[in-house]
Scaffold this active site. Structure first.
Site, PDB file in Angstrom:
ATOM      1  CD  GLU B  60      -1.399  -2.499   1.603  1.00 21.32           C
ATOM      2  OE1 GLU B  60      -0.279  -2.518   2.160  1.00 21.32           O
ATOM      3  OE2 GLU B  60      -2.047  -3.530   1.361  1.00 21.32           O
ATOM      4  CG  HIS B 130     -11.599  -7.736   6.216  1.00 22.56           C
ATOM      5  ND1 HIS B 130     -10.898  -8.531   7.070  1.00 22.56           N
ATOM      6  CD2 HIS B 130     -10.995  -7.877   5.007  1.00 22.56           C
ATOM      7  CE1 HIS B 130      -9.919  -9.142   6.421  1.00 22.56           C
ATOM      8  NE2 HIS B 130      -9.957  -8.756   5.166  1.00 22.56           N
TER       9      HIS B 130
END
Lengths: 395, 325
Positions: B60, B130
C-alpha cells in the site's frame, strides 16, 4: 559476514559492468522427487519414524479440516474460511523441526503448524464459531487463531506486519538468554510490503535468532508471482540483506524439515536470522470469498495437484515400511467424524457476554468504556430481539 | 438511465473517466485482469489495456507513493486500496506527501489529480480488519479532500467529480452497500459537487446528519420517530473534508436539534468536529445538546458486531432523548 561499511574494502573494476539479475541462480533443495522417490545422493535429514508419521498425519488432518470447513462455509455455518490445500508440507514439516518454546508468528495459511503444535479440533472450531470458549473471545474473523499455551501468536489480518515483529521478539529471546527462536511465516505477496524489508534488515543488523519462512505459493489472491516481483523470488532478497538463505521444494516434506532443522540450528547457535523460501502452490482458492477460475487454468492446477506433498510422503513412508494404508484410511475417516462432531458441538456454544465488548482495549477498563457499556446494556434490555446473541444474558 | 448497484456505478464512472481522458489510470492489488476483489474495476484492463489498468505488488505504501509520483508527472491516477483497514502502510505517503505536495512547493508542484478509492465500513462480518471507518484520521490532514457516497447515483457523480478535482481526494466506498440494491443511474457523464452536503429529507424537529451507509440507518430511525409524530430532517454530508458547515448550520437553526451518526468510534470521530463547529455557529438556536450516535471506543468486534453498530434503534432512542431534553 563481510564488512561493507568501509569503501576501501570494495573491489574495483575499470569498465562499466552493470550486474544483471540472474547471475546467481539460487537452487532449490529437494530430497524426495515428485514421485516420492529419494533424489540421487540426497542427504536425508535426521528424522525419527515418530516425527515422520506425525508430519504425515497432520497433513492428512489439515486436508480433512480444510475440506470440511469450506463445505461448512458454503452451508452458511461459518462466514469465512481459508484453506492450505496442496501446500500443507510447508507449514507442517517446518513446525515439526521447531522446539516447543519457539514462538510461531504466522500469516493465516499455517493451520498445519498450529495443528502440529497440538491445537485441537475443538480449539479450531471455537475460534471459527467466534464463541466464548475461544480465548481470543470471538473478536476476529474465522481462521485468526492464537494460543498462548502453544506459543502461537494471535494472527492479525494486515499483511507482513508480523515480519519486523518477529525480529523484535527474537531479539528479546536472545537478550533473555532463552534457548528458543521465533519463526515467522508469510507469503510471497506479503513480502512486497514495506514491513518485509524493514524486518529482514533489522534482523540481520541486530543479529536476531529468527527464521523467516516464505511460502511462495504462486498467487496473492489473483495476482501471480510474475506480477509480484521481477527478481529471483524472495530468496535473492535475503542475500541482499545479508541474511543466510535457502530455497526448498515446499511440497517435499523432507526438504522442508531438513532445511528448517538446519536453519534453527544456525539461528540458535550463531544468533542470526535465516530466510527459507519454500516453493509451493496454492491449490485452494485464496479464501471462500475467491474464485480462481477467473485467473488461472485447470491445467496449471492439475500440474501442481500431481506434486501433492501428502502422496509424496506416503510413498517414502511406505518405502521405509512405516506406512499402514488400512490404518491411515481409518484415521482419515475418524478425523472427518471428529471435525463434524466438534462442529456440531461448538456452533451451539454461546458467544461471549456483551461485557466482553469493552475488555482488553486497555489493561484496566477506563471510565468512558464503563459508561458506554452501561448505556449499551440498558439499550439491549429495551430491544432484546435486536441483539438475540447476547440479550438473554444481560444483567 | 440504467439500473446499477453501487459497484456498477463506480465501474461505470471509471469507464467514463478513462474514455474521456487517456491520462486516467487505475491500479492496485488484484485490480487488473481480475477486476479487483469487489470487481469495481471489472473489464477495465480489457477495454483500456494493461498500461492503464494494472495489478500492483502487494504494498500500500508503494501504491500511494507510486500514485503520488504519477500525479506529479501530470497523469490522473485512481489508486485502489483493497480495504480501508489496509490503508495505514500508506499513511505517511498520504499525510506527509499527498496532502502537503502543493503547499511545500509554493504551488509549483501538486498531486491534485490523485484519487484514492477504498472500501470502508462494517456490517459484513468482517471483524477488526475488514470493517473500519478511518475517515477521522484523514480529516485531521489539511490538503486532502474526503468524499463518501451513499448510493449508486451519488457514487458515480461524486467519483467523476473527485477524479477531475484539482485536489487529491480520498474516496471512501461503503462496502456493505456495494451489492445491496440497484438504483437509476444516468449512463451519461455527470458530476455532483464536492464540499456540498445533500438534503435527503426535509423535517422540522431535529436534524439527523450522517454519510455513506449510515444514511439508511438515519432513514429507518426517522421512520420510527415519525410514528411518534417527530419530523426529522436528514442530511448526507457527502464530503467530510472540507465539509459543508453552512448547510448543516442552516438546518440546525431551523430544527434546533442535531444528531450525528457515524460507524467509527466516538472519541475523536468526525462528529466531534461537527458538534464543536455547530455549537459555535448555532449556540442560541440549540434546544438540546448535540447528540452523537457512534461506534463504541473499541476495535471493531466480530461476534458483537450487532451490539457495536450505531443502528436505527440506538439512533431512535437518541432522537427521543434529544426531543425530551
Amino acid at each position: 559476514m563481510k564488512d561493507r561499511n568501509h569503501l576501501a574494502q570494495v573491489k574495483t573494476i575499470n569498465r562499466v559492468n552493470i550486474i544483471e539479475n540472474g547471475i546467481i541462480d539460487i537452487p532449490m533443495l529437494q530430497i524426495l522427487d515428485e514421485n516420492g522417490a529419494l533424489v540421487d545422493e540426497a542427504t536425508i535429514p535426521e528424522i525419527s519414524k515418530e516425527v515422520a508419521l506425525k508430519i504425515y498425519d497432520t497433513m492428512e488432518y489439515i486436508r480433512v479440516l480444510d475440506d470440511r470447513m469450506i463445505a461448512a462455509q458454503r452451508q452458511g455455518r461459518i462466514s469465512f474460511y481459508l484453506a492450505s490445500t496442496g501446500e500443507e508440507a510447508a507449514a507442517v514439516a517446518s513446525a515439526a523441526a521447531l522446539g516447543d518454546d519457539d514462538l510461531i508468528m504466522s500469516q493465516y495459511r499455517e493451520q498445519g503448524a498450529l495443528a502440529y503444535r497440538g491445537y485441537t479440533t475443538d480449539q479450531f472450531m471455537n475460534q471459527m464459531f467466534s464463541n466464548k470458549a475461544d480465548p481470543n473471545k470471538g473478536r476476529q474473523m474465522p481462521i485468526h487463531y492464537g494460543d498462548k499455551a502453544l506459543n502461537f501468536m494471535t494472527i492479525s489480518s494486515p499483511l507482513g506486519t508480523q515480519i519486523p515483529q518477529a525480529s523484535g521478539y527474537a531479539y528479546g529471546q536472545k537478550m533473555a538468554g532463552k534457548d528458543a527462536i521465533t519463526i515467522c511465516y508469510f507469503g510471497e505477496g506479503a513480502a512486497s510490503e514495506g514491513d518485509f524489508h524493514a524486518g529482514l534488515n533489522m534482523a540481520a543488523v541486530l543479529n536476531c535468532p529468527v527464521i523467516f519462512f516464505c511460502r511462495n505459493n504462486g498467487y496473492a489472491i489473483s495476482t501471480p508471482s510474475e506480477e509480484q516481483f521481477a527478481g529471483d523470488g524472495i530468496a535473492s532478497r535475503g542475500l541482499g540483506y545479508g541474511v543466510k538463505t535457502i530455497r526448498v521444494d515446499g511440497n517435499d516434506p523432507l526438504a522442508v524439515y531438513g532445511a528448517t532443522q538446519e536453519a534453527r540450528k544456525i539461528a540458535i547457535t550463531q544468533k542470526c536470522p535465516v530466510l527459507i523460501e519454500a516453493m509451493t502452490y496454492r491449490l485452494a482458492a485464496h479464501s471462500t470469498s475467491d474464485d480462481p477460475t477467473g485467473y488461472r487454468s485447470k491445467d496449471e492446477e492439475d500440474k501442481w495437484r500431481a506434486k501433492d506433498p501428502i502422496v509424496r510422503l506416503a510413498k517414502w513412508l511406505d518405502s521405509k515400511g512405516w506406512f499402514d494404508e488400512a490404518k491411515n484410511k481409518q484415521k482419515v475417516e475418524q478425523a472427518r467424524l471428529d471435525v463434524l462432531a466438534s462442529m456440531k458441538k461448538c456452533e451451539k456454544t454461546d458467544i461471549c457476554d456483551v461485557d466482553e465488548i469493552v475488555t482488553d482495549v486497555y489493561h484496566e477498563l477506563p471510565w468512558h468504556l464503563k459508561e458506554q457499556l452501561d448505556g449499551l446494556k440498558q439499550h439491549i434490555k429495551k430491544y432484546p430481539e435486536k441483539y438475540p446473541k447476547t440479550s438473554g444474558r444481560v444483567k | 438511465m440504467a439500473k446499477m448497484n453501487l459497484l456498477q456505478a463506480i465501474n461505470n464512472a471509471l469507464i467514463t473517466a478513462m474514455t474521456e481522458n487517456e491520462k486516467v489510470m487505475t491500479f492496485g492489488e488484484d485490480v487488473g485482469h481480475f477486476g479487483g476483489v469487489f470487481r469495481a474495476t471489472s473489464h477495465l484492463q480489457e477495454k483500456f489495456g494493461k498500461g492503464r489498468c494494472f495489478n500492483t505488488p502487494l504494498t500500500e505504501q508503494g501504491i500511494i507513493g507510486f500514485a503520488n509520483g504519477l500525479a506529479a508527472q501530470g497523469s490522473v491516477p485512481v489508486a485502489e486500496i483493497q480495504f480501508g483497514d489496509y490503508i495505514f502502510p500508506a499513511f505517511d505517503q498520504i499525510v506527509n506527501e499527498t496532502a502537503k505536495w502543493r503547499y511545500r512547493s509554493g504551488g509549483q508542484f501538486d498531486v491534485g489529480s490523485l484519487t484514492i478509492r477504498t472500501p470502508y465500513g462494517g456490517g459484513i462480518a468482517g471483524g477488526l480488519y475488514h470493517s473500519q471507518s478511518p475517515e477521522a484520521f484523514f480529516a485531521h490532514c489539511p490538503g486532502l479532500k474526503i468524499v463518501v457516497p451513499r448510493d449508486p447515483y451519488q457514487a458515480k457523480g461524486l467519483l467523476l467529480a473527485s477524479i477531475r478535482d484539482k485536489d487529491p481526494v480520498l474516496f471512501m466506498e461503503p462496502k456493505r452497500l456495494y451489492r445491496a440494491s440497484v438504483a437509476d443511474v444516468p449512463e451519461e457523464d455527470y458530476e455532483l459537487p464536492l464540499g456540498k452536503a445533500d438534503l435527503v429529507q426535509q423535517g422540522s424537529d431535529i436534524t439527523l446528519l450522517g454519510w455513506g451507509a449510515q444514511i439508511e440507518v438515519l432513514q429507518k430511525a426517522a421512520e420510527m420517530a415519525l410514528n411518534d409524530g417527530v419530523s426529522c430532517e436528514i442530511i448526507d454530508l457527502r464530503s467530510i473534508l472540507p465539509w459543508d458547515a453552512h448547510t448543516v448550520a442552516a438546518s440546525v437553526m431551523k430544527t434546533g436539534r442535531l444528531l450525528i451518526n457515524h460507524e467509527a468510534p466516538q472519541t475523536g470521530g468526525f462528529a466531534s468536529e461537527i458538534a464543536a463547529t455547530i455549537q459555535d455557529k448555532c449556540f442560541l438556536y440549540l434546544e438540546a445538546p448535540i447528540a452523537r450516535v457512534c461506534g463504541l471506543d473499541t476495535p471493531y468486534p466480530l461476534a458483537h458486531e450487532k451490539e457495536y453498530m450505531p443502528d436505527e434503534t440506538k439512533t431512535y432512542e437518541a432522537i427521543k432523548r434529544t426531543l425530551h431534553y
